[in-house]
Motif scaffolding. Sequence first.
Motif, PDB file in Angstrom:
ATOM      1  N   LEU A 215       2.489  -1.824   1.271  1.00 38.18           N
ATOM      2  CA  LEU A 215       2.436  -1.230  -0.067  1.00 38.18           C
ATOM      3  C   LEU A 215       1.017  -0.791  -0.415  1.00 38.18           C
ATOM      4  O   LEU A 215       0.804   0.279  -0.991  1.00 38.18           O
ATOM      5  CB  LEU A 215       2.945  -2.231  -1.109  1.00 38.18           C
ATOM      6  CG  LEU A 215       4.425  -2.588  -1.021  1.00 38.18           C
ATOM      7  CD1 LEU A 215       4.761  -3.640  -2.063  1.00 38.18           C
ATOM      8  CD2 LEU A 215       5.291  -1.359  -1.218  1.00 38.18           C
TER       9      LEU A 215
ATOM     10  N   PHE B  32      -0.432   3.288  -1.335  1.00 36.56           N
ATOM     11  CA  PHE B  32      -1.143   3.775  -2.523  1.00 36.56           C
ATOM     12  C   PHE B  32      -2.636   3.994  -2.298  1.00 36.56           C
ATOM     13  O   PHE B  32      -3.294   4.608  -3.130  1.00 36.56           O
ATOM     14  CB  PHE B  32      -0.944   2.809  -3.689  1.00 36.56           C
ATOM     15  CG  PHE B  32       0.484   2.698  -4.131  1.00 36.56           C
ATOM     16  CD1 PHE B  32       1.164   3.813  -4.582  1.00 36.56           C
ATOM     17  CD2 PHE B  32       1.162   1.492  -4.061  1.00 36.56           C
ATOM     18  CE1 PHE B  32       2.489   3.727  -4.979  1.00 36.56           C
ATOM     19  CE2 PHE B  32       2.485   1.393  -4.462  1.00 36.56           C
ATOM     20  CZ  PHE B  32       3.147   2.514  -4.921  1.00 36.56           C
TER      21      PHE B  32
ATOM     22  N   PRO C 104       2.784   2.771 -10.453  1.00 37.06           N
ATOM     23  CA  PRO C 104       3.199   2.898  -9.056  1.00 37.06           C
ATOM     24  C   PRO C 104       3.859   1.642  -8.497  1.00 37.06           C
ATOM     25  O   PRO C 104       4.836   1.730  -7.752  1.00 37.06           O
ATOM     26  CB  PRO C 104       1.883   3.203  -8.323  1.00 37.06           C
ATOM     27  CG  PRO C 104       1.036   3.874  -9.357  1.00 37.06           C
ATOM     28  CD  PRO C 104       1.371   3.174 -10.634  1.00 37.06           C
ATOM     29  N   ILE C 105       3.315   0.464  -8.855  1.00 35.01           N
ATOM     30  CA  ILE C 105       3.928  -0.782  -8.367  1.00 35.01           C
ATOM     31  C   ILE C 105       5.319  -0.959  -8.981  1.00 35.01           C
ATOM     32  O   ILE C 105       6.260  -1.412  -8.311  1.00 35.01           O
ATOM     33  CB  ILE C 105       3.029  -1.996  -8.709  1.00 35.01           C
ATOM     34  CG1 ILE C 105       1.704  -1.915  -7.922  1.00 35.01           C
ATOM     35  CG2 ILE C 105       3.749  -3.304  -8.400  1.00 35.01           C
ATOM     36  CD1 ILE C 105       1.850  -1.927  -6.422  1.00 35.01           C
TER      37      ILE C 105
ATOM     38  N   ALA D 147       7.266   1.421  -9.651  1.00 38.65           N
ATOM     39  CA  ALA D 147       8.121   2.348  -8.897  1.00 38.65           C
ATOM     40  C   ALA D 147       8.697   1.647  -7.674  1.00 38.65           C
ATOM     41  O   ALA D 147       9.862   1.862  -7.308  1.00 38.65           O
ATOM     42  CB  ALA D 147       7.326   3.586  -8.486  1.00 38.65           C
ATOM     43  N   ILE D 148       7.904   0.800  -7.042  1.00 42.40           N
ATOM     44  CA  ILE D 148       8.382   0.033  -5.888  1.00 42.40           C
ATOM     45  C   ILE D 148       9.439  -0.972  -6.324  1.00 42.40           C
ATOM     46  O   ILE D 148      10.461  -1.164  -5.646  1.00 42.40           O
ATOM     47  CB  ILE D 148       7.212  -0.686  -5.201  1.00 42.40           C
ATOM     48  CG1 ILE D 148       6.215   0.344  -4.672  1.00 42.40           C
ATOM     49  CG2 ILE D 148       7.710  -1.578  -4.072  1.00 42.40           C
ATOM     50  CD1 ILE D 148       6.782   1.322  -3.672  1.00 42.40           C
TER      51      ILE D 148
ATOM     52  N   ASP E  91      -0.126   8.534  -7.653  1.00 44.15           N
ATOM     53  CA  ASP E  91       0.507   7.356  -7.061  1.00 44.15           C
ATOM     54  C   ASP E  91       1.873   7.046  -7.644  1.00 44.15           C
ATOM     55  O   ASP E  91       2.710   6.429  -6.969  1.00 44.15           O
ATOM     56  CB  ASP E  91      -0.417   6.141  -7.190  1.00 44.15           C
ATOM     57  CG  ASP E  91      -1.482   6.127  -6.110  1.00 44.15           C
ATOM     58  OD1 ASP E  91      -1.342   6.904  -5.139  1.00 44.15           O
ATOM     59  OD2 ASP E  91      -2.450   5.354  -6.224  1.00 44.15           O
TER      60      ASP E  91
ATOM     61  N   GLY F 100       4.930   6.637  -5.309  1.00 46.43           N
ATOM     62  CA  GLY F 100       5.836   5.494  -5.387  1.00 46.43           C
ATOM     63  C   GLY F 100       7.298   5.884  -5.324  1.00 46.43           C
ATOM     64  O   GLY F 100       8.093   5.265  -4.614  1.00 46.43           O
TER      65      GLY F 100
ATOM     66  N   GLY G 141       8.392   5.221  -1.604  1.00 44.62           N
ATOM     67  CA  GLY G 141       8.755   3.830  -1.811  1.00 44.62           C
ATOM     68  C   GLY G 141       9.995   3.399  -1.064  1.00 44.62           C
ATOM     69  O   GLY G 141      10.045   2.310  -0.469  1.00 44.62           O
TER      70      GLY G 141
ATOM     71  N   GLY H 104       4.199  -6.739  -4.247  1.00 52.65           N
ATOM     72  CA  GLY H 104       3.711  -5.762  -5.212  1.00 52.65           C
ATOM     73  C   GLY H 104       2.528  -6.283  -5.999  1.00 52.65           C
ATOM     74  O   GLY H 104       1.543  -5.567  -6.215  1.00 52.65           O
TER      75      GLY H 104
END
Length: 426
Positions: free
Chosen positions: A14, A18, A53-54, A56-57, A188, A192, A196, A222
């Motif tokens: 991860l 990014f 972005p995190i 999004a994961i 990002d 993601g 992702g 994450g």
Amino acid sequence: MNKTKEIWIASFALFSLFFGAGNLILPPTLGFKAGSDWLLVTLGFVITAIAIPILAIFAHAKLQGTLYDFGKKVSPIFSTIFCFLIYGIAVAIPAPRTAAVTHEMAVAPFFNTSPLLTSILYFSLVFLFAVNRSKIISLIGQFLTPIIVIILLIIIGISFLNSADGFSTSNFTNPFTDSILEGYQTFDAIAGVVVGAVIIISLNYSSHTTFIEKRKLIRKAGFIAGFGLLLIYGGLILAGALHAKSFSTEASRTEILASLSTLTLGNLGNTFLSILVALACFTTAVGIVTGTSDYIKGICNNSKKAYIITAIIASCIGIVVGSYQVDFIITIAVPALLFLYPITIVLILLNVLPEKYTSNLVFKTVVFVTFVFSIPDFVGVVFSNIEITTLKNLIPLANANLGWVIPAFLAFVVCNLAKKTTHLPV
């Protein structure tokens, strides 16, 4: 493989996703402009460059699908258009930006050649690697990321020890909101939602891992990846702020990063970092072109011809846009980001929330409201001759180009209150 090792492998994957080399030029410049407001700027940048972005994961971990699944609750047509816009933006801006960064950091300091020549050679190689799908790129990426991280940590550490200048006065009118918008430039959130799914599916989970355990693993990974990004981005922002007086007021983003590395590592260290950043940029460009070509191939009945044509078009766009300066590419990206990023953020947040709060109507309403209230921001940048100050004064946060935030939140609340009070399946 034990769970601790699985978590660290997922965290590194991860983080690598990014940790785009092009993004590294943004934090030092933010620090340079922020001065004594560096902490407030860091908090704003973290929201759009790390937190979203995190999330999004996390959304991908919940959906277990593709980019198309992010918008399908709005409508199939909307989701298809959204996918095309996302991939189009990725090909037109962040991919070419890697060529521009490569020229300014790794070519221009040593060779008096045209940026167009760099761009042509760069995207010719990108096309060859994308068509041949060489594993060399993934191997280079795996080794480059930890080396660049180590070098950056050294730069950050030395800059803290040699910071005699002190903080300068902030150049930002609104440090917090300005840094939120600067976080858009990392792309990002788009990364993601685009990549992702690939990362999650590619993770080598144990055969006995359940769906719930996978979600817990991804959540922990994450947080670790997010902390790593915070360490690098926050450190570079603070380093830029501490040494702001050492940089020219006219310095570009790449020049500030290069100057910071020269101050701490000397000319040889700066040369080494520039080469590594250029190689890391190259892996990013290949990933974008390959991912976009794969998407078009998938909707064209797995046509190899469609894949090659898309790769050619993406590379040609890269050559043209990549021949411009980095700061110019960042400037032309603003209108597209003000239009597309709010919708992307909203889709990420809605897909992270529990199902009981995110019915189809909630998706439709919130996305529509976000779109409508993003229009003044877009118009104000693209058509600067149109006077919309009166309109923007009526919308909270609109003068900071965040006029969509409160209306979108209110739309979400109203839709859920309506469902609760009327007991209708809205």
